[in-house]
Design a protein around this motif. Structure first.
Motif, PDB file in Angstrom:
ATOM      1  N   UNK A  57       0.841  -1.191   0.000  1.00 19.66           N
ATOM      2  CA  UNK A  57       0.000   0.000   0.000  1.00 19.66           C
ATOM      3  C   UNK A  57       0.878   1.243   0.000  1.00 19.66           C
ATOM      4  N   UNK A  63       0.154  -6.441   2.334  1.00 21.05           N
ATOM      5  CA  UNK A  63      -0.908  -7.446   2.440  1.00 21.05           C
ATOM      6  C   UNK A  63      -0.479  -8.680   1.653  1.00 21.05           C
ATOM      7  N   UNK A  64      -0.423  -9.809   2.356  1.00 22.10           N
ATOM      8  CA  UNK A  64      -0.056 -11.069   1.704  1.00 22.10           C
ATOM      9  C   UNK A  64      -1.295 -11.955   1.580  1.00 22.10           C
ATOM     10  N   UNK A  65      -1.133 -13.106   0.947  1.00 31.68           N
ATOM     11  CA  UNK A  65      -2.187 -14.095   0.717  1.00 31.68           C
ATOM     12  C   UNK A  65      -3.065 -13.681  -0.469  1.00 31.68           C
ATOM     13  N   UNK A  67      -5.902 -14.609  -1.795  1.00 27.58           N
ATOM     14  CA  UNK A  67      -7.337 -14.366  -1.679  1.00 27.58           C
ATOM     15  C   UNK A  67      -7.615 -13.100  -0.862  1.00 27.58           C
ATOM     16  N   UNK A  68      -6.752 -12.815   0.112  1.00 25.32           N
ATOM     17  CA  UNK A  68      -6.902 -11.567   0.882  1.00 25.32           C
ATOM     18  C   UNK A  68      -6.703 -10.368  -0.045  1.00 25.32           C
ATOM     19  N   UNK A  71      -9.745 -10.059  -2.152  1.00 24.84           N
ATOM     20  CA  UNK A  71     -10.872  -9.512  -1.387  1.00 24.84           C
ATOM     21  C   UNK A  71     -10.755  -8.000  -1.234  1.00 24.84           C
ATOM     22  N   UNK A  72      -9.541  -7.510  -1.073  1.00 30.15           N
ATOM     23  CA  UNK A  72      -9.356  -6.060  -0.984  1.00 30.15           C
ATOM     24  C   UNK A  72      -9.835  -5.395  -2.275  1.00 30.15           C
ATOM     25  N   UNK A  75     -13.601  -5.378  -2.753  1.00 30.24           N
ATOM     26  CA  UNK A  75     -14.257  -4.340  -1.963  1.00 30.24           C
ATOM     27  C   UNK A  75     -14.119  -2.961  -2.594  1.00 30.24           C
ATOM     28  N   UNK A  76     -12.929  -2.690  -3.127  1.00 28.92           N
ATOM     29  CA  UNK A  76     -12.677  -1.374  -3.733  1.00 28.92           C
ATOM     30  C   UNK A  76     -13.357  -1.223  -5.090  1.00 28.92           C
ATOM     31  N   UNK A  87     -25.174 -12.329   1.030  1.00 28.16           N
ATOM     32  CA  UNK A  87     -24.477 -13.205   1.994  1.00 28.16           C
ATOM     33  C   UNK A  87     -24.416 -14.639   1.495  1.00 28.16           C
ATOM     34  N   UNK A  88     -25.505 -15.114   0.931  1.00 28.78           N
ATOM     35  CA  UNK A  88     -25.525 -16.512   0.489  1.00 28.78           C
ATOM     36  C   UNK A  88     -24.578 -16.719  -0.695  1.00 28.78           C
ATOM     37  N   UNK A  91     -21.010 -16.755   0.289  1.00 28.39           N
ATOM     38  CA  UNK A  91     -20.640 -17.992   0.996  1.00 28.39           C
ATOM     39  C   UNK A  91     -20.500 -19.155   0.020  1.00 28.39           C
ATOM     40  N   UNK A  94     -17.345 -18.726  -1.830  1.00 32.42           N
ATOM     41  CA  UNK A  94     -16.219 -19.046  -0.940  1.00 32.42           C
ATOM     42  C   UNK A  94     -16.073 -20.561  -0.783  1.00 32.42           C
TER      43      UNK A  94
ATOM     44  N   UNK B  63     -24.497 -25.684   2.705  1.00 29.16           N
ATOM     45  CA  UNK B  63     -23.256 -24.941   2.607  1.00 29.16           C
ATOM     46  C   UNK B  63     -22.180 -25.687   3.387  1.00 29.16           C
ATOM     47  N   UNK B  68     -16.633 -20.668   4.796  1.00 31.54           N
ATOM     48  CA  UNK B  68     -17.778 -20.242   3.981  1.00 31.54           C
ATOM     49  C   UNK B  68     -19.023 -20.127   4.866  1.00 31.54           C
ATOM     50  N   UNK B  72     -21.134 -16.659   5.694  1.00 35.33           N
ATOM     51  CA  UNK B  72     -22.588 -16.533   5.539  1.00 35.33           C
ATOM     52  C   UNK B  72     -23.198 -15.929   6.809  1.00 35.33           C
ATOM     53  N   UNK B  87     -13.337  -2.729   3.790  1.00 36.73           N
ATOM     54  CA  UNK B  87     -12.585  -3.511   2.806  1.00 36.73           C
ATOM     55  C   UNK B  87     -11.182  -3.850   3.275  1.00 36.73           C
ATOM     56  N   UNK B  91      -9.631  -7.534   4.414  1.00 35.27           N
ATOM     57  CA  UNK B  91      -8.491  -8.140   3.714  1.00 35.27           C
ATOM     58  C   UNK B  91      -7.406  -8.550   4.701  1.00 35.27           C
ATOM     59  N   UNK B  92      -7.106  -7.700   5.676  1.00 30.82           N
ATOM     60  CA  UNK B  92      -6.048  -8.048   6.632  1.00 30.82           C
ATOM     61  C   UNK B  92      -6.475  -9.187   7.562  1.00 30.82           C
ATOM     62  N   UNK B  94      -8.490 -11.525   6.682  1.00 35.68           N
ATOM     63  CA  UNK B  94      -8.401 -12.725   5.833  1.00 35.68           C
ATOM     64  C   UNK B  94      -6.948 -13.199   5.727  1.00 35.68           C
ATOM     65  N   UNK B  95      -6.034 -12.253   5.590  1.00 34.88           N
ATOM     66  CA  UNK B  95      -4.612 -12.645   5.523  1.00 34.88           C
ATOM     67  C   UNK B  95      -4.208 -13.414   6.775  1.00 34.88           C
ATOM     68  N   UNK B  98      -5.909 -16.832   7.115  1.00 34.78           N
ATOM     69  CA  UNK B  98      -5.307 -17.797   6.191  1.00 34.78           C
ATOM     70  C   UNK B  98      -3.929 -18.221   6.660  1.00 34.78           C
TER      71      UNK B  98
END
Lengths: 202, 203
Positions: A57, A63-65, A67-68, A71-72, A75-76, A87-88, A91, A94, B63, B68, B72, B87, B91-92, B94-95, B98
């Motif tokens: 940033x 920020x590592x990973x 999928x993370x 996801x950032x 969102x942006x 939500x469903x 999920x 995911x 599910x 996941x 939900x 956001x 993300x952080x 989630x990092x 994980x």
């Protein structure tokens, strides 16, 4: 903002394909895993695990990973949506992304890590386990072929992050001679379709 | 809504703790994995992977995958927040979740699966691989001790899903996998005491 990337590795490609689908341009800097650049103190300051990709940033946080990072950006830049609306749906996507990650990419990667010459001397290899992982990955291709008999994409009727993970898992299988079999018509149809998108070249 | 659960196994516990932290009451049906109840045709119709936890939704769909299911529930009941408010925080978290999942939980779980007599005959076990995974998990805990030197929780200034993942992993290591709690990790110990003292830890 900058992404530390390595074009030869599967995880960084997940983020590149994701950003290509979003139409987002972020500068990339190559960190050569083959020469161990990701294990040098300078890079370990950014990600102590030495893994790629890493998003830097502008405020100097990292920020590592994969999928993370995805996801950032989701969102942006919510559109085109790749990780679900309500939500469903979030999920369910995911769930499928994780299945692709653990059942396909994870097994393919475990086969490669434990049997390839590339990792010899870099990590403790367990070749007997690698062979089991390879056999399991081949089974998962069969399973995925069956799943794709009923729908166009992995998580439903549209392209999502689960397709990206699945594509990269299947493609990375080639390095360990894990391939789509001639009778796996649904898997082949899906693979041809997702590979034909411009993002697949990212 | 109904949760298919197995009280002994680590992955269902992740969801149970998450549900307890949210203060939700979801009916639970126990699926005894020792008695192979997850491999009956009836259960395989619900989840072809034969795994728990599994959440049955009110529309009759199912599910799978712990995280996941958590996502939900987080979407339906955002407070108390466990997966990030904006956001960047999402993300952080989630990092960190994980990292705990892939580096700690994964290592512990693979060690357990490659050593425990329960799995003998169900799939091949490899002693060399088990030992490499145990070492990997302990290495992760050592790193975690440094990370926790400057903060109370793993991913943020509050309890999150990353703490749940790590707690369940460590309890699997010292519980079912019968390993001693690694010594010389005072920050991990302090953190483990804190998160274990929450009512949700009993879930």
């Amino acid at each position: 903002m900058k992404i530390y990337d390595f074009t030869g590795a599967p995880n960084p490609r997940r983020v590149r394909v994701f950003l290509a689908e979003k139409g987002i341009q972020v500068p990339y800097e190559q960190v050569n895993i083959a020469t161990g650049e990701n294990r040098k103190p300078e890079f370990l300051k950014k990600n102590p695990m030495g893994g790629l990709p890493v998003l830097e940033f502008d405020d100097g946080t990292y920020l590592a990973e994969s999928v993370a990072i995805c996801r950032y950006f989701e969102g942006q830049h919510p559109e085109p949506n790749l990780m679900g609306g309500d939500a469903k749906e979030k999920a369910v996507i995911e769930m499928w992304n994780r299945r692709m990650e653990f059942e396909v990419l994870g097994l393919v990667a475990a086969a490669f890590r434990n049997t390839s010459d590339f990792f010899k001397g870099r990590i403790p290899q367990a070749p007997d386990y690698g062979e089991i992982a390879k056999a399991a990955a081949i089974k998962r291709f069969e399973w995925l072929d069956g799943e794709l008999a009923t729908r166009k994409f992995i998580a439903g009727d549209r392209y999502t992050i689960a397709d990206i993970t699945g594509l990269i898992g299947v493609d990375f299988g080639r390095a360990s001679a894990i391939r789509i079999q001639p009778e796996q018509k649904n898997l082949a149809r899906w693979h041809a379709e997702v590979s034909s998108r411009a993002s697949a070249k990212a | 809504m109904k949760l298919y659960d197995f009280s002994v196994a680590p992955n269902p516990r992740r969801v149970r703790i998450f549900v307890a932290e949210k203060g939700l009451n979801i009916p639970v049906q126990e699926i005894d994995l020792y008695a192979r109840q997850s491999r009956t045709p009836e259960f395989l119709k619900k989840n072809p992977a034969g795994q728990v936890p599994l959440l049955e939704l009110d529309d009759g769909s199912y599910l799978a995958e712990s995280v996941a299911i958590c996502r939900y529930l987080e979407g339906l009941h955002p407070d108390p927040n466990l997966m990030g408010r904006d956001t960047r925080e999402q993300a952080f978290i989630e990092m960190w979740s994980r990292r705990m999942e892939l580096e700690l939980f994964g290592g512990v779980d693979r060690y357990f699966q490659n050593t425990d007599p329960m799995f003998k005959g169900r799939f091949p076990q490899f002693a060399d691989y088990a030992e490499a995974q145990r070492a990997y998990a302990v290495q992760r805990l050592t790193r975690m001790d440094g990370e926790l030197a400057g903060r109370e929780f793993i991913a943020a200034d509050r309890y999150t899903i990353a703490d749940i993942t790590a707690l369940v992993a460590i309890d699997l290591f010292t519980g079912l996998a019968k390993q001693p709690f690694p010594s010389g990790l005072p920050n991990v110990k302090r953190w483990h005491d804190t998160v274990s003292s929450r009512a949700s830890a009993k879930a």
